[in-house]
Structure formats: C-alpha cells, structure tokens
Design a protein around this motif. Sequence first.
Motif, PDB file in Angstrom:
ATOM      1  N   LYS A   1     -19.958  -2.988  -0.198  1.00 60.01           N
ATOM      2  CA  LYS A   1     -18.743  -2.529   0.242  1.00 60.01           C
ATOM      3  C   LYS A   1     -18.915  -1.053   0.947  1.00 60.01           C
ATOM      4  O   LYS A   1     -18.450  -0.584   2.094  1.00 60.01           O
ATOM      5  CB  LYS A   1     -17.760  -2.232  -0.851  1.00 60.01           C
ATOM      6  CG  LYS A   1     -17.166  -3.551  -1.163  1.00 60.01           C
ATOM      7  CD  LYS A   1     -16.017  -3.380  -2.021  1.00 60.01           C
ATOM      8  CE  LYS A   1     -14.969  -4.639  -2.073  1.00 60.01           C
ATOM      9  NZ  LYS A   1     -13.743  -4.261  -2.718  1.00 60.01           N
TER      10      LYS A   1
ATOM     11  N   SER B   1      -5.500  -9.460  -1.860  1.00 64.44           N
ATOM     12  CA  SER B   1      -6.628  -8.874  -2.446  1.00 64.44           C
ATOM     13  C   SER B   1      -7.279  -9.782  -3.687  1.00 64.44           C
ATOM     14  O   SER B   1      -8.353  -9.175  -4.216  1.00 64.44           O
ATOM     15  CB  SER B   1      -6.394  -7.462  -2.981  1.00 64.44           C
ATOM     16  OG  SER B   1      -5.099  -7.501  -3.550  1.00 64.44           O
TER      17      SER B   1
ATOM     18  N   GLU C   1       0.787  -1.171  -0.100  1.00 62.00           N
ATOM     19  CA  GLU C   1       0.011   0.020   0.146  1.00 62.00           C
ATOM     20  C   GLU C   1       0.721   1.049   0.046  1.00 62.00           C
ATOM     21  O   GLU C   1       0.315   2.426  -0.169  1.00 62.00           O
ATOM     22  CB  GLU C   1      -0.982   0.070   1.307  1.00 62.00           C
ATOM     23  CG  GLU C   1      -2.083  -1.090   1.027  1.00 62.00           C
ATOM     24  CD  GLU C   1      -3.227  -0.984   2.012  1.00 62.00           C
ATOM     25  OE1 GLU C   1      -2.955  -0.333   3.130  1.00 62.00           O
ATOM     26  OE2 GLU C   1      -4.268  -1.670   1.746  1.00 62.00           O
TER      27      GLU C   1
ATOM     28  N   LYS D   1       0.419   3.630  -2.749  1.00 60.84           N
ATOM     29  CA  LYS D   1      -0.962   4.059  -3.044  1.00 60.84           C
ATOM     30  C   LYS D   1      -1.245   5.463  -2.444  1.00 60.84           C
ATOM     31  O   LYS D   1      -0.385   5.711  -1.656  1.00 60.84           O
ATOM     32  CB  LYS D   1      -1.882   3.003  -2.465  1.00 60.84           C
ATOM     33  CG  LYS D   1      -2.294   1.881  -3.210  1.00 60.84           C
ATOM     34  CD  LYS D   1      -3.375   1.026  -2.691  1.00 60.84           C
ATOM     35  CE  LYS D   1      -3.332  -0.516  -3.414  1.00 60.84           C
ATOM     36  NZ  LYS D   1      -4.703  -1.025  -2.712  1.00 60.84           N
TER      37      LYS D   1
ATOM     38  N   LYS E   1      -2.687   8.203  -0.172  1.00 57.06           N
ATOM     39  CA  LYS E   1      -2.955   7.983   1.159  1.00 57.06           C
ATOM     40  C   LYS E   1      -4.526   7.351   1.493  1.00 57.06           C
ATOM     41  O   LYS E   1      -4.798   6.503   2.287  1.00 57.06           O
ATOM     42  CB  LYS E   1      -2.752   9.172   2.035  1.00 57.06           C
ATOM     43  CG  LYS E   1      -2.553   8.919   3.667  1.00 57.06           C
ATOM     44  CD  LYS E   1      -1.623  10.163   4.079  1.00 57.06           C
ATOM     45  CE  LYS E   1      -1.737   9.780   5.697  1.00 57.06           C
ATOM     46  NZ  LYS E   1      -2.616   9.999   6.594  1.00 57.06           N
ATOM     47  N   GLU E   2      -5.261   8.112   0.754  1.00 56.28           N
ATOM     48  CA  GLU E   2      -6.619   7.691   1.049  1.00 56.28           C
ATOM     49  C   GLU E   2      -7.161   6.251   0.510  1.00 56.28           C
ATOM     50  O   GLU E   2      -8.224   5.752   0.936  1.00 56.28           O
ATOM     51  CB  GLU E   2      -7.598   9.012   0.372  1.00 56.28           C
ATOM     52  CG  GLU E   2      -7.829   9.084  -1.146  1.00 56.28           C
ATOM     53  CD  GLU E   2      -6.585   9.934  -1.654  1.00 56.28           C
ATOM     54  OE1 GLU E   2      -5.705  10.109  -0.774  1.00 56.28           O
ATOM     55  OE2 GLU E   2      -6.612  10.302  -2.990  1.00 56.28           O
ATOM     56  N   GLN E   3      -6.207   5.694  -0.245  1.00 52.89           N
ATOM     57  CA  GLN E   3      -6.708   4.412  -0.495  1.00 52.89           C
ATOM     58  C   GLN E   3      -6.175   3.505   0.261  1.00 52.89           C
ATOM     59  O   GLN E   3      -6.217   2.170   0.242  1.00 52.89           O
ATOM     60  CB  GLN E   3      -6.194   3.988  -2.253  1.00 52.89           C
ATOM     61  CG  GLN E   3      -7.239   4.596  -3.122  1.00 52.89           C
ATOM     62  CD  GLN E   3      -6.789   4.559  -4.459  1.00 52.89           C
ATOM     63  OE1 GLN E   3      -5.943   3.343  -4.789  1.00 52.89           O
ATOM     64  NE2 GLN E   3      -6.883   5.502  -5.212  1.00 52.89           N
ATOM     65  N   ARG E   4      -5.094   3.787   1.217  1.00 52.43           N
ATOM     66  CA  ARG E   4      -4.409   2.872   2.260  1.00 52.43           C
ATOM     67  C   ARG E   4      -5.573   2.509   3.433  1.00 52.43           C
ATOM     68  O   ARG E   4      -6.311   3.253   3.591  1.00 52.43           O
ATOM     69  CB  ARG E   4      -3.134   3.512   2.723  1.00 52.43           C
ATOM     70  CG  ARG E   4      -1.990   3.575   1.776  1.00 52.43           C
ATOM     71  CD  ARG E   4      -1.086   4.121   2.425  1.00 52.43           C
ATOM     72  NE  ARG E   4      -0.347   5.053   1.386  1.00 52.43           N
ATOM     73  CZ  ARG E   4       0.383   6.218   1.900  1.00 52.43           C
ATOM     74  NH1 ARG E   4       0.818   6.306   3.089  1.00 52.43           N
ATOM     75  NH2 ARG E   4       1.032   6.932   0.819  1.00 52.43           N
ATOM     76  N   SER E   5      -5.260   1.389   4.013  1.00 48.38           N
ATOM     77  CA  SER E   5      -6.038   0.821   4.981  1.00 48.38           C
ATOM     78  C   SER E   5      -5.877   1.540   6.020  1.00 48.38           C
ATOM     79  O   SER E   5      -4.640   2.149   6.402  1.00 48.38           O
ATOM     80  CB  SER E   5      -5.725  -0.751   5.133  1.00 48.38           C
ATOM     81  OG  SER E   5      -5.610  -1.459   4.206  1.00 48.38           O
TER      82      SER E   5
ATOM     83  N   GLU F   1     -17.538  -0.469   4.650  1.00 43.35           N
ATOM     84  CA  GLU F   1     -16.342   0.134   4.631  1.00 43.35           C
ATOM     85  C   GLU F   1     -16.772   1.597   4.955  1.00 43.35           C
ATOM     86  O   GLU F   1     -15.949   2.250   5.740  1.00 43.35           O
ATOM     87  CB  GLU F   1     -15.588   0.136   3.537  1.00 43.35           C
ATOM     88  CG  GLU F   1     -15.137  -1.334   3.316  1.00 43.35           C
ATOM     89  CD  GLU F   1     -14.615  -1.712   1.995  1.00 43.35           C
ATOM     90  OE1 GLU F   1     -14.387  -0.874   0.981  1.00 43.35           O
ATOM     91  OE2 GLU F   1     -14.364  -2.877   1.520  1.00 43.35           O
ATOM     92  N   LYS F   2     -17.740   2.197   4.633  1.00 43.23           N
ATOM     93  CA  LYS F   2     -18.006   3.775   4.689  1.00 43.23           C
ATOM     94  C   LYS F   2     -18.977   4.128   5.797  1.00 43.23           C
ATOM     95  O   LYS F   2     -18.807   4.780   6.640  1.00 43.23           O
ATOM     96  CB  LYS F   2     -18.341   4.294   3.214  1.00 43.23           C
ATOM     97  CG  LYS F   2     -17.366   4.175   2.264  1.00 43.23           C
ATOM     98  CD  LYS F   2     -16.190   5.210   2.384  1.00 43.23           C
ATOM     99  CE  LYS F   2     -15.157   5.270   1.343  1.00 43.23           C
ATOM    100  NZ  LYS F   2     -14.639   4.152   0.891  1.00 43.23           N
TER     101      LYS F   2
ATOM    102  N   GLU G   1     -20.573  -3.149  -4.871  1.00 43.68           N
ATOM    103  CA  GLU G   1     -19.982  -1.911  -4.554  1.00 43.68           C
ATOM    104  C   GLU G   1     -20.859  -1.353  -3.590  1.00 43.68           C
ATOM    105  O   GLU G   1     -20.515  -0.538  -2.598  1.00 43.68           O
ATOM    106  CB  GLU G   1     -19.830  -0.862  -5.741  1.00 43.68           C
ATOM    107  CG  GLU G   1     -21.210  -0.912  -6.455  1.00 43.68           C
ATOM    108  CD  GLU G   1     -21.534   0.402  -7.585  1.00 43.68           C
ATOM    109  OE1 GLU G   1     -20.645   1.056  -7.650  1.00 43.68           O
ATOM    110  OE2 GLU G   1     -22.188   0.096  -8.495  1.00 43.68           O
TER     111      GLU G   1
END
Length: 484
Positions: A361, A467, A296, A299, A301-305, A365-366, A358
């Motif tokens: 998710k 993944s 990661e 990637k 920052k906003e895509q990292r876990s 996730e959100k 989607e």
Amino acid sequence: MSSSTYKTKQSSIKELLIAKDFGKEIVVKGWVRFFRSNRFVILNDGSTINNIQAVIDLDKVSADQTKGISVGACLSISGKLMESSGSGQAVEIQVTSFEILGEADPEKYPLQPKKHSLEFLREIGHLRPRTNTFSAILRLRHAMTFAIHKFYNDRGFFNVHTPIITGSDCEGAGEMFRVTTLDPKNPPLKEDGSVDYKQDFFGKETNLTVSGQLNGELAAMALGKIYTFGPTFRAENSNTTRHLAEFWMIEPEVAFNEITENMDLAEDFIKYLIAYALENNMDDLEFLKQRLIDEEKDKPKEQRSEMDLIEKLRFVLNNKFERITYTEAIDILKNSKPHKAGKFQFPIGEWGFDMQSEHEKYLVEKHFKKPVIVTNYPAAIKAFYMKQNDDGKTVAAMDVLVPGIGEIIGGSQREDNYDKLIEAIKRFNIPEKDIWWYLDTRRFGSAPHAGFGLGFERLMLFISGMSNIRDVIPFPRAPKTAEF
Ligand code: 4AD
Ligand code: MG
C-alpha cells in the motif's frame, strides 16, 4: 437474425425511464422503496438503480385497498406513463389498477428507507440485494463478468472449465478445504493409524481447488490462449477485509508469452474493465461514488480519498502502470519515512523478505500514487512453477498492486524447462507422483508461456470503492461465516 420470442408482460423500469413513452399503458412489477401520503408509491425492480413513482388516484381506490402497501412489499402496477409534474423525476405512472403480490409486515421487515450500516446489512444478507448499494454492486458484478468474457473472446482466447475438486495444491500454501465422503467419526485407518484415503470417494486425498492454473496450462499447451473464470477456495484463517474463503478468479494462460507480454496483458485487461464500467454502468458508479463521499465525511481530512471514485477510475485508465523489480521495491521501502520512523507494523527485512500489504500500500498509495507491477521476486517466497531467472535467485513473477487494495493480480512466466522444474518441485517438497501430468507438458512439446490470476472480488472492491470484500460478493464465505 434474431428470432427471440421471450417477452415479459411487464416493462422494466429501466426501459420506461429511457423510452419516455408518454400516454402508453404499461405494467410494472417491483418492490416498494417508499410509500407516502397513502398514494405515492416509489418502486424499484432491480433493472436500474433508479426508481419510478406511481401515483394512486384516491378517488378511485379506497384506503382499505392500499392497506397492504408498505416498504418492501411486492406490487404489480398497471397504469399510464405520464410526464411527471413533480421535481426529481421525469416520468411517473398514473395507476389504473394494482395488485399486491406479496406484503411485507412493516413491524417485521428489517429494511427501512434510511441508511443502514454495512455491518447490519451483512446480518441480513438475504435481503441486502434490495438496497441501492448491493443492487448496484450486483449489477456491476454482472457487467464485469460479461466484460471479462468479451475481453478474452474478442482477443481469440478460449474459456476453459477447470476442475473444482482437485488432488493437487497449485499454490503450495497447503490451506485447502478437504473433500471427502468418509465418516469423520469412523474413518478407515491404515496400519500406522493414519486415515486411509484409498478408501475415500476418489481413492485419494482431494480438496477444493485454490487455482485453476495448472489445468489451465495444460489447455494452453494445445489451444494457445485460454482463460478460466471459476470459484476458488482457500482455508487461510485470515479475517481481513481482503480475503474470502470462497472467491472467483480469472486466470489467462498464454503460450509463447513471456513476462513482459504478461504484464501488458494484465494492464490492458484491468483498463478494459474500468473503461467498460465507465461506459456502461455510470448510474451505479455515480451512486457508489456518492456513497463513498458520504462515508468519508466523518473521517479526518487526511484519511479521505484525494479523488472521488470516478476520478480515480479515470486516473488509473489514463496512466501507465509503474513497473519495478522486487529489489527496487525493497530499496524504496528501506528509504521510506515510515520505515525510518519505525511506523510499519512489520519492519522491512533483508532482501528475500515477503512484503506485507502495508508495504504494498505504501508503494502504490504514497510513493507512486498509481498502480504498480512488481516483478522478479525471490524464488523462495513464490510458487514452484515460476520461471527461474538467470541470476539464480529470482523468478519471473509479477504482482499487480492497486491503490486502496494492494495485490489484485498475481502471476508469472512459467518454468518451461523440465530439469529446472523437477529441481524446483524437489526444493518445494512436492511429490512427483502428484503432478506427473503437469511435468509431462515440459517433456512433450514444451513452450514458453505465462499467465496470471485476477481476484474477481478484489477487482470489484477497486471498481466499486467498497472497503470490505464481504460487501462485493452476494453471499460471502469467510471464517465462521457461511449463513445464507
Ligand atoms: O496470487 P495468487 O495466489 O495466484 C494464483 O493463485 C496463481 N495460480 C494465479 C495464476 O498465475 N494463474 O492469487 C491470485 C489473485 C490474487 O492476486 C488476489 O487478487 C486473489 O487472487 N486472491 C484472493 N481474493 C480473495 N480472497 C482470497 N483469500 C484471495 N487469495 C488470492
Ligand atoms: Mg499472490
């Protein structure tokens, strides 16, 4: 009383690193991971992610003798276990003699001590178990398999073996692999020109099973609590990172359980498996955690876990799963930012619409940021066997959704009322003659019951932080993929 006589002549690296029996004469056998300065052999034997270093005394061994040692070669090493003077390892072997069991031509051996891409490793599926990533995954798969049997055994469930070849389509999706011995070039035909499967091996059309559930239910109506753990096959042509054509499923089925108890069982089950991995597989999990952090790094920052792998597992273990109905889920989605901004690839339809991954998710996730169990789906988008609710339009279905994956479990309370089940199979156009035996359970001593299916590779994705589902099964089967 143990009366085991099985002993190998060699020690495993795992034992050696734990026991630290300095001064002891030992034998280890394994594959070379690194070879430096013509005398330092870093060996791995698969028993653990950790390697052991063996040091060859160049005064006793000629350069000629070490010629065959290179990355990938298989060695048998005899020597003395010593406290290591080097940093990074506590234990090393002072070599007294060694034998090269199998050389690996360095010009041709495709694995080198550097980072290979997962795509490349898929192309060398026959050798990828020799990498840290895949050996960690294989050990974890084993641990999870064992933990699954232990979980059910400790709770009084019986493991039932359901058939792999079947004449029925459990999920009604129709995406099955045919099993036949008829000659494809010259099959026997009926008068109307269609293939005459009466002349086929089983005297009827047969397929590889998509689920052990229907047979599992038969056993639950006698043994009470059962589970299956077997391979299942789906010919859906979906080339995604979540689908395989051949995958393993665990399907508990419990007499007298209703939907809430089914949810409790599913949540307990997943948490038990996480706890087991954290307790027994920390070396491999630490490695996989670091792998994910490295992956990661590139990637944005906003895509990292937000959490690392181990934090995520602990978080799921320590928090209650959210439980919502399908209707509540659709309401949340309709009021969501991505819906309002037209960001979903598949727009949210009216009540009755089938959620896409989607959307699932987004929920986990959100919106909730933790696992969610969605219940009471519209009858029309779920399988025929699910218990019909009193509202006349929903069924007692449940999907368990987890962060990073989406659906990991699908299940339901089962329709135990004979008349309602007959009505449902008519609605789904399922011929009564194909599942008369299933219907019989509702005619003779029917009972409320419920169960679910956990996709084993989806679980493995979740636990390992990988993944792509093709990277958590030793030899993946997917569209146009059946090498190895
Ligand atoms: O939701 P599914 O289709 O449910 C059943 O098959 C029920 N008969 C289970 C039951 O109630 N006993 O599949 C169950 C799970 C999914 O949630 C998913 O984890 C996994 O199986 N799964 C797949 N995994 C990998 N590749 C595929 N193509 C999968 N299809 C389903
Ligand atoms: Mg499902």
